[in-house]
Design an enzyme around this catalytic site. Sequence first.
Site, mmCIF file in Angstrom:
data_model
loop_
_atom_site.group_PDB
_atom_site.id
_atom_site.type_symbol
_atom_site.label_atom_id
_atom_site.label_comp_id
_atom_site.label_asym_id
_atom_site.label_seq_id
_atom_site.Cartn_x
_atom_site.Cartn_y
_atom_site.Cartn_z
ATOM 1 N N CYS A 79 3.886 49.403 -35.732
ATOM 2 C CA CYS A 79 3.341 50.648 -35.200
ATOM 3 C C CYS A 79 2.004 50.478 -34.488
ATOM 4 O O CYS A 79 1.465 51.449 -33.949
ATOM 5 C CB CYS A 79 3.219 51.675 -36.320
ATOM 6 S SG CYS A 79 4.775 51.940 -37.182
ATOM 7 N N PHE B 35 2.641 47.518 -39.948
ATOM 8 C CA PHE B 35 2.997 46.743 -41.132
ATOM 9 C C PHE B 35 2.088 45.526 -41.283
ATOM 10 O O PHE B 35 1.608 44.959 -40.302
ATOM 11 C CB PHE B 35 4.449 46.275 -41.044
ATOM 12 C CG PHE B 35 5.464 47.332 -41.367
ATOM 13 C CD1 PHE B 35 5.187 48.344 -42.261
ATOM 14 C CD2 PHE B 35 6.720 47.302 -40.783
ATOM 15 C CE1 PHE B 35 6.131 49.321 -42.570
ATOM 16 C CE2 PHE B 35 7.671 48.265 -41.079
ATOM 17 C CZ PHE B 35 7.379 49.266 -41.982
ATOM 18 N N LYS C 109 0.924 63.408 -34.263
ATOM 19 C CA LYS C 109 2.264 63.191 -34.825
ATOM 20 C C LYS C 109 2.800 64.448 -35.505
ATOM 21 O O LYS C 109 3.994 64.534 -35.781
ATOM 22 C CB LYS C 109 2.249 62.011 -35.789
ATOM 23 C CG LYS C 109 2.025 60.669 -35.110
ATOM 24 C CD LYS C 109 2.088 59.525 -36.108
ATOM 25 C CE LYS C 109 1.882 58.173 -35.445
ATOM 26 N NZ LYS C 109 0.487 57.941 -35.038
ATOM 27 N N GLU D 247 -6.534 56.279 -44.250
ATOM 28 C CA GLU D 247 -7.236 56.470 -42.975
ATOM 29 C C GLU D 247 -8.400 57.444 -43.146
ATOM 30 O O GLU D 247 -9.491 57.224 -42.603
ATOM 31 C CB GLU D 247 -6.277 56.972 -41.904
ATOM 32 C CG GLU D 247 -6.939 57.103 -40.538
ATOM 33 C CD GLU D 247 -5.957 57.322 -39.403
ATOM 34 O OE1 GLU D 247 -6.383 57.214 -38.227
ATOM 35 O OE2 GLU D 247 -4.774 57.597 -39.680
ATOM 36 N N HIS E 265 -4.149 57.773 -36.521
ATOM 37 C CA HIS E 265 -2.802 57.210 -36.609
ATOM 38 C C HIS E 265 -1.926 58.064 -37.520
ATOM 39 O O HIS E 265 -0.714 58.143 -37.303
ATOM 40 C CB HIS E 265 -2.866 55.785 -37.160
ATOM 41 C CG HIS E 265 -1.520 55.153 -37.333
ATOM 42 N ND1 HIS E 265 -0.732 54.789 -36.269
ATOM 43 C CD2 HIS E 265 -0.807 54.841 -38.462
ATOM 44 C CE1 HIS E 265 0.404 54.268 -36.716
ATOM 45 N NE2 HIS E 265 0.382 54.301 -38.048
ATOM 46 N N HIS F 87 6.750 60.353 -35.354
ATOM 47 C CA HIS F 87 6.189 59.009 -35.257
ATOM 48 C C HIS F 87 7.061 58.133 -34.352
ATOM 49 O O HIS F 87 8.228 57.905 -34.643
ATOM 50 C CB HIS F 87 6.082 58.404 -36.651
ATOM 51 C CG HIS F 87 5.410 57.071 -36.708
ATOM 52 N ND1 HIS F 87 4.652 56.569 -35.660
ATOM 53 C CD2 HIS F 87 5.367 56.120 -37.691
ATOM 54 C CE1 HIS F 87 4.181 55.374 -35.991
ATOM 55 N NE2 HIS F 87 4.605 55.084 -37.217
#
Length: 421
Positions: A174, A408, A344, A323, A312, A349
């Site tokens: 991502c 990831f 998002k 975050e 994000h 996403h």
Amino acid sequence: MSRTAVITGLGFITSIGNDRAAVSRSLREGLHGMTLFDFCGNPNLTVKVAAPVRDFDVSSPSTRDWSWPSRYDIPRETLRGLAPHGVYAFCALEQALADAALTPADLTDGQTGLFCASAGSAFLLHHYLAQSTAVNFDRGHPMGVVSSIAGTLNFNLAAHYHIAGPVTGFVSACASSTHALGYASDEIRLGRQKRMIVVGAEELNAETVLPFAAMRALSTNANPATASRPFDKSRDGFVGTGGAVVLIVEERATALARNAPIYATLAGWGQASDGYNVAAPRPDGAGLRSAITRALADAQVPSSEIDYVNAHATSTPVGDAAEAQALREIFTTAGHRPVVSSTKGLTGHGLSMAGAMETAFCALAMKEGFIPGNAHLADLDPACAGLDFPRESIARAPRIILKNSSGFGGSNVCLVLKSPN
């Protein structure tokens, strides 16, 4: 680095609109792209909602069955090598070129490069491998490899547009297309290229999205109006989406010389890894905090000057909280509270395309004078408290934006965008 990288063109094929005007309206008015979605005819699936692209049908493994808006002319020879998300990418790239006042002929001089991000097409890969396996690999589709593996976007787009500069793909999950943007800006700032095209694209189908259900990363909320709700106490996972977004990044002097529109300056970027877990973020947000610190240092911008953070935040319980922790330590402890939102909540996403999509949203917001709000945020998670999360969009142009992405393995990438004015 004495040169400056600026964004001069945008192209959108997304769940909230397939052109700049539609996307801008959705961001301003909080119009989301989520809907009830049948992935594979299985009523027992717990995942009921997705954010599809409209006006395209690329659900068949055969290109003969595909359809897209008539304004785009995809040559048959090019189409043969494309994956479904390659169709999205082709159309978004055509938009971005027109937006930047460029022609395909402008891309062939060796001073234009192409950086792409996608996971490839698991859908086509599965289809072609099943065909070949059924006949013990006595035969197979001649374009099966180039249409399905992770480099399919860079292979096909570079060949179609005769791009002779650097061409490569990025695969950091991502964070992929944000990595692509960071390295593209360096190509400009180091004087290696005068122009870079950055593409992020993904498919929305069972093969791309549903494996995340086994990781318990997808929302099981069956209400499209609340399934994607970053930072909300009741969030339970992300909503999948597909599409493509393209950004044209140029050296500022080159853009000015041809009177190109300039959306924003890519002032700096930074990256850092969590070094913690293959899938989960560090709960304390330390890796993201380091990436933000490095981005601010590269851009030579103190944290107190950030007006807006495009987070994000995917709507997963652990990701959003980590975050928020990183943002508090960067900003709140220093006595500064920039506006924070995750778009998002509107789009879902987009996996590896998310960074490109959201950076393009930031550039559009900077150009048109607004800050997107937090769609579907009703009850703020106490773990995310201490930050400024407006529910509605704000009619004010941000001057300096921080854009966060995480993938990831704890791959964190952050961009700093400045107003060109």
